[in-house]
Design an enzyme around this catalytic site. Sequence first.
Site, PDB file in Angstrom:
ATOM      1  N   SER A 154     -90.430  72.463  -0.334  1.00 40.55           N
ATOM      2  CA  SER A 154     -90.455  73.491   0.714  1.00 40.55           C
ATOM      3  C   SER A 154     -91.411  74.637   0.355  1.00 40.55           C
ATOM      4  O   SER A 154     -91.436  75.121  -0.775  1.00 40.55           O
ATOM      5  CB  SER A 154     -89.042  74.056   0.899  1.00 40.55           C
ATOM      6  OG  SER A 154     -89.055  75.079   1.860  1.00 40.55           O
ATOM      7  N   CYS A 213     -83.725  81.679  -2.396  1.00 37.34           N
ATOM      8  CA  CYS A 213     -85.056  82.295  -2.280  1.00 37.34           C
ATOM      9  C   CYS A 213     -85.062  83.645  -2.982  1.00 37.34           C
ATOM     10  O   CYS A 213     -84.279  84.529  -2.641  1.00 37.34           O
ATOM     11  CB  CYS A 213     -85.453  82.475  -0.823  1.00 37.34           C
ATOM     12  SG  CYS A 213     -87.080  83.248  -0.698  1.00 37.34           S
ATOM     13  N   LYS A 221     -80.199  73.857  -2.216  1.00 39.52           N
ATOM     14  CA  LYS A 221     -81.255  74.178  -3.194  1.00 39.52           C
ATOM     15  C   LYS A 221     -80.831  75.361  -4.050  1.00 39.52           C
ATOM     16  O   LYS A 221     -80.535  76.441  -3.539  1.00 39.52           O
ATOM     17  CB  LYS A 221     -82.561  74.481  -2.466  1.00 39.52           C
ATOM     18  CG  LYS A 221     -83.706  74.714  -3.448  1.00 39.52           C
ATOM     19  CD  LYS A 221     -85.018  74.499  -2.792  1.00 39.52           C
ATOM     20  CE  LYS A 221     -86.153  74.755  -3.744  1.00 39.52           C
ATOM     21  NZ  LYS A 221     -87.444  74.590  -3.085  1.00 39.52           N
ATOM     22  N   THR A 226     -96.175  73.250  -6.345  1.00 39.12           N
ATOM     23  CA  THR A 226     -97.432  73.948  -6.662  1.00 39.12           C
ATOM     24  C   THR A 226     -98.621  72.988  -6.775  1.00 39.12           C
ATOM     25  O   THR A 226     -99.746  73.344  -6.409  1.00 39.12           O
ATOM     26  CB  THR A 226     -97.241  74.734  -7.982  1.00 39.12           C
ATOM     27  OG1 THR A 226     -96.174  75.668  -7.776  1.00 39.12           O
ATOM     28  CG2 THR A 226     -98.481  75.489  -8.387  1.00 39.12           C
ATOM     29  N   THR A 244     -87.898  78.746  -7.551  1.00 40.48           N
ATOM     30  CA  THR A 244     -88.759  79.433  -8.541  1.00 40.48           C
ATOM     31  C   THR A 244     -87.941  80.335  -9.476  1.00 40.48           C
ATOM     32  O   THR A 244     -86.844  80.785  -9.145  1.00 40.48           O
ATOM     33  CB  THR A 244     -89.814  80.281  -7.817  1.00 40.48           C
ATOM     34  OG1 THR A 244     -89.146  81.112  -6.873  1.00 40.48           O
ATOM     35  CG2 THR A 244     -90.835  79.421  -7.113  1.00 40.48           C
ATOM     36  N   ASN A 291     -81.460  76.639   1.739  1.00 40.42           N
ATOM     37  CA  ASN A 291     -82.163  77.416   0.716  1.00 40.42           C
ATOM     38  C   ASN A 291     -81.340  78.661   0.436  1.00 40.42           C
ATOM     39  O   ASN A 291     -81.477  79.674   1.118  1.00 40.42           O
ATOM     40  CB  ASN A 291     -83.571  77.765   1.216  1.00 40.42           C
ATOM     41  CG  ASN A 291     -84.309  78.678   0.240  1.00 40.42           C
ATOM     42  OD1 ASN A 291     -83.808  78.964  -0.857  1.00 40.42           O
ATOM     43  ND2 ASN A 291     -85.485  79.141   0.630  1.00 40.42           N
TER      44      ASN A 291
HETATM   45  C1  LIG Z   1     -96.127  79.473  -2.392  1.00 44.83           C
HETATM   46  C2  LIG Z   1     -94.724  78.953  -2.522  1.00 44.83           C
HETATM   47  C3  LIG Z   1     -93.838  79.093  -1.456  1.00 44.83           C
HETATM   48  C4  LIG Z   1     -92.531  78.603  -1.551  1.00 44.83           C
HETATM   49  N1  LIG Z   1     -91.706  78.718  -0.479  1.00 44.83           N
HETATM   50  C5  LIG Z   1     -90.456  78.176  -0.541  1.00 44.83           C
HETATM   51  C6  LIG Z   1     -89.608  78.186   0.597  1.00 44.83           C
HETATM   52  O1  LIG Z   1     -89.955  78.637   1.681  1.00 44.83           O
HETATM   53  N2  LIG Z   1     -88.369  77.637   0.463  1.00 44.83           N
HETATM   54  C7  LIG Z   1     -87.924  77.078  -0.707  1.00 44.83           C
HETATM   55  O2  LIG Z   1     -86.796  76.574  -0.774  1.00 44.83           O
HETATM   56  N3  LIG Z   1     -88.730  77.035  -1.802  1.00 44.83           N
HETATM   57  C8  LIG Z   1     -89.966  77.568  -1.737  1.00 44.83           C
HETATM   58  N4  LIG Z   1     -90.785  77.504  -2.835  1.00 44.83           N
HETATM   59  C9  LIG Z   1     -90.286  76.880  -4.075  1.00 44.83           C
HETATM   60  C10 LIG Z   1     -90.732  75.418  -4.187  1.00 44.83           C
HETATM   61  O3  LIG Z   1     -90.224  74.640  -3.129  1.00 44.83           O
HETATM   62  C11 LIG Z   1     -90.268  74.825  -5.536  1.00 44.83           C
HETATM   63  O4  LIG Z   1     -88.857  74.840  -5.591  1.00 44.83           O
HETATM   64  C12 LIG Z   1     -90.790  75.594  -6.737  1.00 44.83           C
HETATM   65  O5  LIG Z   1     -92.095  76.073  -6.496  1.00 44.83           O
HETATM   66  C13 LIG Z   1     -90.788  74.756  -8.018  1.00 44.83           C
HETATM   67  O6  LIG Z   1     -91.621  73.615  -7.888  1.00 44.83           O
HETATM   68  P1  LIG Z   1     -93.171  73.598  -8.362  1.00 44.83           P
HETATM   69  O7  LIG Z   1     -93.220  74.205  -9.727  1.00 44.83           O
HETATM   70  O8  LIG Z   1     -93.567  72.173  -8.313  1.00 44.83           O
HETATM   71  O9  LIG Z   1     -93.915  74.437  -7.366  1.00 44.83           O
HETATM   72  C14 LIG Z   1     -92.099  77.991  -2.755  1.00 44.83           C
HETATM   73  C15 LIG Z   1     -92.991  77.857  -3.820  1.00 44.83           C
HETATM   74  C16 LIG Z   1     -94.287  78.319  -3.724  1.00 44.83           C
HETATM   75  C17 LIG Z   1     -95.222  78.136  -4.890  1.00 44.83           C
END
Ligand SMILES: Cc1cc2nc3c(=O)[nH]c(=O)nc-3n(C[C@H](O)[C@H](O)[C@H](O)COP(=O)(O)O)c2cc1C
Length: 311
Positions: free
Chosen positions: A26, A136, A170, A271, A198, A133
């Site tokens: 997401s 956040c 989540k 990412t 995150t 979610n």
């Molecule tokens: C730019 C950005 C926007 C994100 N927006 C959301 C979001 O709207 N909802 C959500 O549940 N997670 C959001 N996340 C978290 C990601 O879905 C993921 O859980 C987190 O980045 C860890 O995975 P990664 O290290 O592969 O990015 C966001 C992450 C990034 C980098």
Amino acid sequence: MVKPKQPNLSVKIGNLDLKNPVMVASGTFGYAQEFEDFIDLRKLGAIVTKTITVKARQGNLPPRTCETPAGMLNSIGLENPGIDRFIREKLPFLKKLGIPVIVSIAAEETPDEFAILVKRLDRIPEVSAIELNISCPNLQKNKLISQDAADTLELVSAARKLTEKCLITKLSPNVASITEIALAAQSAGADALALVNTLGGMSIDVHKRIPKLGNWVGGLSGPAIRPVAVKMVWEAYNKIQIPIIGMGGIMDTESALEFFIAGAAAVSVGTANFINPQTSLEIIAGLQQYMLEHNMQNLSQLTGRLKACQD
Ligand SMILES: Cc1cc2nc3c(=O)[nH]c(=O)nc-3n(C[C@H](O)[C@H](O)[C@H](O)COP(=O)(O)O)c2cc1C
């Protein structure tokens, strides 16, 4: 010569059947249309949308992202068009893809907003699953729902009563005990957990002496958080029975494999989509190759198969 049998990559998450276990996380893939020129979307296991709220949100002040060692910080602040425009403008494209669509939702002010969103989405057949979610980090709240086991239990139980669709919860890595929260979500009736969102972080421009993000603080993602995420998946896997969708710094097949071996039934790529939009498809191919080489016919021979010692 007999050709080796291709491993079966399909997996069941609650009542949701995925043809392969690789989805996009997401917020890192918009509503998929943004990526249609860069990747064959139909090959993905599933798409998780950017989180939707009841009303449209403009999100946080810029800058909203910055690079960090082995990762990035973001404070997007849940910018999204709101549920009405999502259904009108974004869902028609997603429906046409023919792959499972997981819609991520969040509340801005009160938990009741989750109920409004779940009720709306429950009526739409093309919505395959709903991801709550509750983690956040960019909403300027003192505490996240997923930082409290009782709050998690209450919120997920309320959502569970409103839908029979696959319900994914989540969770945040910003907690003392992920298993406590995971158990709460499970006993509330979640079909699966998405681990992790995150990790809270901050970065400072020392020349200007200002925070690098407009929101001052944000969420750290990318390879920097992978060991934290893998540990949480492993800890949760050892305590719960529902499937885990692992994420946090998955950049390639090898990093995805870490999550499967730790206990993930499926993985999400986040990412990495910003660096190489083909990452998920490369992981699907790499996973198939690994399973073939290790004589595995299905994913249950991989998930949670961590060995106790070197041999
Ligand atoms: C730019 C950005 C926007 C994100 N927006 C959301 C979001 O709207 N909802 C959500 O549940 N997670 C959001 N996340 C978290 C990601 O879905 C993921 O859980 C987190 O980045 C860890 O995975 P990664 O290290 O592969 O990015 C966001 C992450 C990034 C980098």
